[in-house]
Design an enzyme around this catalytic site. Structure first.
Site, mmCIF file in Angstrom:
data_model
loop_
_atom_site.group_PDB
_atom_site.id
_atom_site.type_symbol
_atom_site.label_atom_id
_atom_site.label_comp_id
_atom_site.label_asym_id
_atom_site.label_seq_id
_atom_site.Cartn_x
_atom_site.Cartn_y
_atom_site.Cartn_z
ATOM 1 N N ARG A 242 41.966 56.282 80.693
ATOM 2 C CA ARG A 242 42.744 57.513 80.545
ATOM 3 C C ARG A 242 41.821 58.648 80.104
ATOM 4 O O ARG A 242 40.669 58.435 79.717
ATOM 5 C CB ARG A 242 43.864 57.321 79.511
ATOM 6 N N CYS B 241 41.587 61.483 68.343
ATOM 7 C CA CYS B 241 41.445 62.275 69.563
ATOM 8 C C CYS B 241 40.154 63.103 69.565
ATOM 9 O O CYS B 241 40.037 64.106 70.270
ATOM 10 C CB CYS B 241 42.656 63.170 69.779
ATOM 11 N N LEU C 19 48.620 62.424 74.004
ATOM 12 C CA LEU C 19 48.844 62.083 75.402
ATOM 13 C C LEU C 19 47.518 61.983 76.140
ATOM 14 O O LEU C 19 46.525 62.603 75.781
ATOM 15 C CB LEU C 19 49.786 63.091 76.075
ATOM 16 N N HIS D 166 47.006 52.872 68.453
ATOM 17 C CA HIS D 166 48.370 52.453 68.767
ATOM 18 C C HIS D 166 48.731 51.306 67.835
ATOM 19 O O HIS D 166 47.895 50.424 67.572
ATOM 20 C CB HIS D 166 48.494 51.970 70.215
ATOM 21 N N GLY E 284 50.115 57.747 79.504
ATOM 22 C CA GLY E 284 51.222 58.623 79.144
ATOM 23 C C GLY E 284 51.105 59.186 77.755
ATOM 24 O O GLY E 284 50.102 59.827 77.421
ATOM 25 N N LEU E 285 52.115 58.922 76.910
ATOM 26 C CA LEU E 285 52.190 59.557 75.597
ATOM 27 C C LEU E 285 52.428 58.527 74.498
ATOM 28 O O LEU E 285 52.932 57.431 74.739
ATOM 29 C CB LEU E 285 53.327 60.587 75.572
ATOM 30 N N SER E 286 52.070 58.907 73.282
ATOM 31 C CA SER E 286 52.419 58.121 72.096
ATOM 32 C C SER E 286 52.987 59.067 71.055
ATOM 33 O O SER E 286 52.457 60.160 70.840
ATOM 34 C CB SER E 286 51.209 57.372 71.544
#
Length: 203
Positions: A66, A164, A134, A73, A146-148
């Site tokens: 990604r 990030c 994301l 996560h 996708g997203l978290s």
């Protein structure tokens, strides 16, 4: 659009399943949103730099495909994977990112949480603390990843990285900002419906 509830799933087989789904898609394959919760794992994006891994202890780091840098996560974090045919919808990846961010901000507003964007830093923030990340992969005009969204999790794990890729970036979560107990399943349903609404409007 099909909604797939996966429950708690390990990251690696879920990532492989996304790639398999995307590679097998035909022109008429229905788009899907996958709702999942992962056991604790750090994931590093394709542009990821090792200096953002600070003091990671006894937890795997998965080098994934990604966009973006390293993130965490874990239990209590809602992950929604967006398996979308952008080419068929006639939208670009920047528009898809804007759709995701708008849906998250609208979701948080339902809980009286005022969220905002940060210029040059994808994701959604509350008082400059990141609440949602994301990262997408686009292959032949089709997205996966996708997203978290942080709902009610152990935020201490973020201290082991520069989230990030931003040194000293604060993170937050819905449960710390809401007056009442947050229901994970309810939030997942609300956010998927908002995503579908925004994607449909974009066509």
């Amino acid at each position: 659009m099909k909604i797939v509830e996966l429950g708690v799933q390990a990251y690696l087989p879920t990532w492989q399943a996304m790639k398999d789904f995307t590679n097998a898609r035909a022109t008429d394959t229905e788009d899907e949103l996958w709702i999942v919760e992962h056991p604790g794992v750090f994931t590093q994006g394709i542009a990821g730099k090792p200096e953002h891994e600070l003091n990671i202890e006894s937890m795997p780091i998965v080098k994934t495909d990604r966009g973006g840098q390293i993130t965490y996560h874990g239990p209590g974090q809602l992950v929604i994977y967006c398996l979308i045919d952008l080419k068929r919808l006639g939208i670009g990846v920047k528009k898809m990112v804007a759709i995701i961010e708008s849906a998250i901000i609208e979701l948080l507003d339902l809980y009286q949480i005022q969220a905002h964007l940060e210029e040059g830093a994808p994701g959604v923030y509350v008082n400059h603390a990141k609440i949602a990340a994301l990262g997408l992969k686009v292959k032949h005009g089709k997205t996966y990843h996708g997203l978290s969204l942080n709902i009610d999790m152990d935020l201490a794990l973020f201290s082991q990285i520069n989230p990030c890729g931003y040194q000293g970036l604060k993170v937050t979560q819905m449960q710390d900002l809401a007056d009442n107990k947050i229901n994970f399943s309810k939030v997942a349903k609300q956010l998927t419906q908002l995503l579908i609404h925004h994607i449909t409007r974009a066509q």
